[in-house]
Design a protein around this motif. Structure first.
Motif, PDB file in Angstrom:
ATOM      1  N   THR A  50      30.423  44.520  37.461  1.00  0.00           N
ATOM      2  CA  THR A  50      30.063  43.525  38.467  1.00  0.00           C
ATOM      3  C   THR A  50      31.024  42.341  38.507  1.00  0.00           C
ATOM      4  N   ASP A  51      31.964  42.251  37.579  1.00  0.00           N
ATOM      5  CA  ASP A  51      32.921  41.154  37.566  1.00  0.00           C
ATOM      6  C   ASP A  51      34.301  41.722  37.859  1.00  0.00           C
ATOM      7  N   TYR A  52      34.680  41.670  39.126  1.00  0.00           N
ATOM      8  CA  TYR A  52      35.926  42.289  39.549  1.00  0.00           C
ATOM      9  C   TYR A  52      37.140  41.400  39.291  1.00  0.00           C
ATOM     10  N   ARG A  53      36.932  40.301  38.607  1.00  0.00           N
ATOM     11  CA  ARG A  53      38.072  39.533  38.094  1.00  0.00           C
ATOM     12  C   ARG A  53      38.728  40.268  36.934  1.00  0.00           C
ATOM     13  N   ILE A  54      37.986  41.177  36.299  1.00  0.00           N
ATOM     14  CA  ILE A  54      38.519  41.977  35.186  1.00  0.00           C
ATOM     15  C   ILE A  54      39.327  43.122  35.794  1.00  0.00           C
ATOM     16  N   LYS A  55      40.624  43.091  35.580  1.00  0.00           N
ATOM     17  CA  LYS A  55      41.522  44.010  36.281  1.00  0.00           C
ATOM     18  C   LYS A  55      41.828  45.285  35.510  1.00  0.00           C
ATOM     19  N   ALA A  56      41.485  45.333  34.230  1.00  0.00           N
ATOM     20  CA  ALA A  56      41.732  46.537  33.428  1.00  0.00           C
ATOM     21  C   ALA A  56      40.864  46.467  32.181  1.00  0.00           C
ATOM     22  N   VAL A  57      40.401  47.624  31.723  1.00  0.00           N
ATOM     23  CA  VAL A  57      39.513  47.695  30.562  1.00  0.00           C
ATOM     24  C   VAL A  57      40.010  48.768  29.607  1.00  0.00           C
ATOM     25  N   THR A  58      40.031  48.419  28.319  1.00  0.00           N
ATOM     26  CA  THR A  58      40.285  49.395  27.257  1.00  0.00           C
ATOM     27  C   THR A  58      39.084  49.418  26.327  1.00  0.00           C
ATOM     28  N   THR A  59      38.606  50.602  26.003  1.00  0.00           N
ATOM     29  CA  THR A  59      37.581  50.747  24.977  1.00  0.00           C
ATOM     30  C   THR A  59      38.174  51.449  23.766  1.00  0.00           C
TER      31      THR A  59
ATOM     32  N   ILE B  99      43.835  39.409  34.153  1.00  0.00           N
ATOM     33  CA  ILE B  99      42.988  39.342  32.964  1.00  0.00           C
ATOM     34  C   ILE B  99      42.337  40.707  32.738  1.00  0.00           C
ATOM     35  N   GLY B 100      42.445  41.189  31.512  1.00  0.00           N
ATOM     36  CA  GLY B 100      41.820  42.442  31.120  1.00  0.00           C
ATOM     37  C   GLY B 100      40.896  42.230  29.940  1.00  0.00           C
ATOM     38  N   VAL B 101      40.200  43.285  29.551  1.00  0.00           N
ATOM     39  CA  VAL B 101      39.263  43.227  28.431  1.00  0.00           C
ATOM     40  C   VAL B 101      39.464  44.460  27.558  1.00  0.00           C
ATOM     41  N   LEU B 102      39.459  44.242  26.247  1.00  0.00           N
ATOM     42  CA  LEU B 102      39.453  45.335  25.271  1.00  0.00           C
ATOM     43  C   LEU B 102      38.225  45.159  24.396  1.00  0.00           C
ATOM     44  N   GLY B 103      37.391  46.193  24.321  1.00  0.00           N
ATOM     45  CA  GLY B 103      36.181  46.121  23.512  1.00  0.00           C
ATOM     46  C   GLY B 103      36.149  47.219  22.469  1.00  0.00           C
TER      47      GLY B 103
ATOM     48  N   ASP C 240      29.599  54.423  40.511  1.00  0.00           N
ATOM     49  CA  ASP C 240      29.675  53.790  41.817  1.00  0.00           C
ATOM     50  C   ASP C 240      30.276  52.388  41.804  1.00  0.00           C
ATOM     51  N   LEU C 241      30.098  51.652  40.722  1.00  0.00           N
ATOM     52  CA  LEU C 241      30.493  50.241  40.715  1.00  0.00           C
ATOM     53  C   LEU C 241      31.740  49.937  39.897  1.00  0.00           C
ATOM     54  N   PHE C 242      32.083  50.814  38.953  1.00  0.00           N
ATOM     55  CA  PHE C 242      33.235  50.534  38.093  1.00  0.00           C
ATOM     56  C   PHE C 242      34.508  50.911  38.843  1.00  0.00           C
ATOM     57  N   THR C 243      35.374  49.932  39.097  1.00  0.00           N
ATOM     58  CA  THR C 243      36.580  50.176  39.887  1.00  0.00           C
ATOM     59  C   THR C 243      37.863  49.894  39.132  1.00  0.00           C
ATOM     60  N   ALA C 244      37.798  49.294  37.945  1.00  0.00           N
ATOM     61  CA  ALA C 244      39.010  48.909  37.212  1.00  0.00           C
ATOM     62  C   ALA C 244      39.657  50.129  36.562  1.00  0.00           C
ATOM     63  N   PRO C 245      40.969  50.114  36.381  1.00  0.00           N
ATOM     64  CA  PRO C 245      41.604  51.137  35.556  1.00  0.00           C
ATOM     65  C   PRO C 245      41.021  51.092  34.137  1.00  0.00           C
TER      66      PRO C 245
ATOM     67  N   ALA D 211      46.396  37.956  30.314  1.00  0.00           N
ATOM     68  CA  ALA D 211      45.504  37.664  29.191  1.00  0.00           C
ATOM     69  C   ALA D 211      44.520  38.804  28.987  1.00  0.00           C
ATOM     70  N   VAL D 212      44.069  38.944  27.739  1.00  0.00           N
ATOM     71  CA  VAL D 212      43.105  39.979  27.382  1.00  0.00           C
ATOM     72  C   VAL D 212      41.999  39.353  26.537  1.00  0.00           C
ATOM     73  N   VAL D 213      40.761  39.628  26.897  1.00  0.00           N
ATOM     74  CA  VAL D 213      39.591  39.272  26.096  1.00  0.00           C
ATOM     75  C   VAL D 213      39.312  40.437  25.155  1.00  0.00           C
ATOM     76  N   THR D 214      39.123  40.160  23.862  1.00  0.00           N
ATOM     77  CA  THR D 214      38.734  41.219  22.936  1.00  0.00           C
ATOM     78  C   THR D 214      37.278  40.984  22.513  1.00  0.00           C
ATOM     79  N   VAL D 215      36.487  42.039  22.562  1.00  0.00           N
ATOM     80  CA  VAL D 215      35.040  41.935  22.360  1.00  0.00           C
ATOM     81  C   VAL D 215      34.662  42.659  21.068  1.00  0.00           C
ATOM     82  N   HIS D 216      34.016  41.941  20.157  1.00  0.00           N
ATOM     83  CA  HIS D 216      33.729  42.512  18.843  1.00  0.00           C
ATOM     84  C   HIS D 216      32.538  43.463  18.860  1.00  0.00           C
TER      85      HIS D 216
END
Length: 308
Positions: A124-133, A106-110, A235-240, A31-36
């Motif tokens: 800080t939320d390491y449940r998010i396994k991948a991020v696209t901006t 679960i990933g996020v696209l913003g 230091d804190l961002f670890t997701a691809p 699943a992917v969350v999309t952020v407006h």
């Protein structure tokens, strides 16, 4: 697409949940969350990306930020970065509650400011396994330093002085003041991207009745100006991380800065000829971003073998 609500503390969040073709509730989906963007709503670019990701086999959720659109929260028309980041976490909570979503995929696209909020949530939320901006904007830095990033942070001082005066006035009974997200009357000094933002939000191109182009002046600005979406990202961002931006975007500097600072696996895609707003709804550029995001999410949200 299903219209849904989900809780975010005391706030009821309004969302649109997009399901893949041939959806089977007995299956387990990534699943992917999309952020407006700031000032946007779920029916605009976040919904467009969610729909396209669903076509690629993902469960995708677009939602209205708290205090905005059809979501709850009082006062309305508040742009609160801390709340916006918490919105992302609440969206992940919701997706993890669905039996057909794999809680570990679960990933996020913003998009625009949504990209900055996505990055900050993943800090800080390491449940998010991948991020696209996409056309990423660090909203606090942009508000302080200007669209092109050429001002110093101290350039924010006169605006903060005006906020203080307006807050005093409101405490003494004046009506709340609002400011627009995008220029209502662009002129020759308005950056190209913001002229095109006016076209997107305030003309039939993508205008939506729930996107009012207004934010509370005192309560929004005082929160935005001290926010840095990329603070501690080294230091804190670890997701691809996948970063997509246009070569002609005045906001490109924020994408290149983010790429230079993140130490996790990362990829910067600069699309030749693209401006900031092109990635909101222009098919050529949206499709390019989706074509990059689809294999990125497939790889990083892939099902993992179960260890015995």
């Amino acid at each position: 697409m299903d219209s849904i609500t989900f809780p975010n503390g005391p706030i009821a969040m309004a969302g649109n949940l997009f399901l893949p073709d041939n959806f089977d509730p007995q299956n387990s989906y990534a699943a992917v969350v999309t952020v407006h963007p700031g000032g946007g709503v779920k029916e605009q670019t976040a919904g467009l990306y969610a729909a396209k990701l669903a076509e690629e086999g993902f469960v995708a959720l677009a939602y209205d930020a708290s205090f905005q659109g059809e979501s709850g929260g009082d006062p309305h028309h508040l742009e609160d970065p801390a709340a916006r980041v918490e919105d992302v976490r609440a969206a992940v909570d919701f997706l993890q509650s669905l039996d057909y979503v794999d809680a570990e995929r679960i990933g996020v696209l913003g998009v625009c400011a949504g990209g900055g909020y996505a990055v900050n949530a993943a800090l800080t939320d390491y449940r998010i396994k991948a991020v696209t901006t996409v056309s990423a904007l660090n909203i606090g830095t942009s508000f302080r330093r200007g669209w092109y990033g050429t001002d110093s942070d101290a350039a924010a001082v006169p605006t903060l002085q005006a906020v203080a005066q307006q807050r005093t006035a409101e405490a003494q009974g004046a009506d709340p003041a609002y400011i627009p997200y995008v220029p209502e009357q662009p002129d020759e000094s308005t950056p190209r991207d913001l002229v095109e933002a006016h076209d997107y939000y305030l003309t039939p191109r993508a205008q939506h009745p729930n996107a009012k182009n207004k934010q509370l002046f005192t309560k929004s600005i005082s929160r935005i100006f001290t926010f840095d979406a990329f603070h501690l990202v080294e230091d804190l961002f670890t997701a691809p991380l996948l970063i997509v931006a246009g070569s002609e975007a005045g906001s490109l500097w924020m994408s290149t800065e983010l790429h230079s600072r993140v130490r996790s696996p990362k990829k910067l895609v600069v699309v030749d000829g693209g401006a900031h707003m092109d990635f909101y709804d222009v098919p050529k550029y949206v499709d390019h971003a989706v074509a990059e995001a689809t294999p990125f999410f497939r790889e990083n949200l892939a099902a993992r073998p179960v260890e015995n």
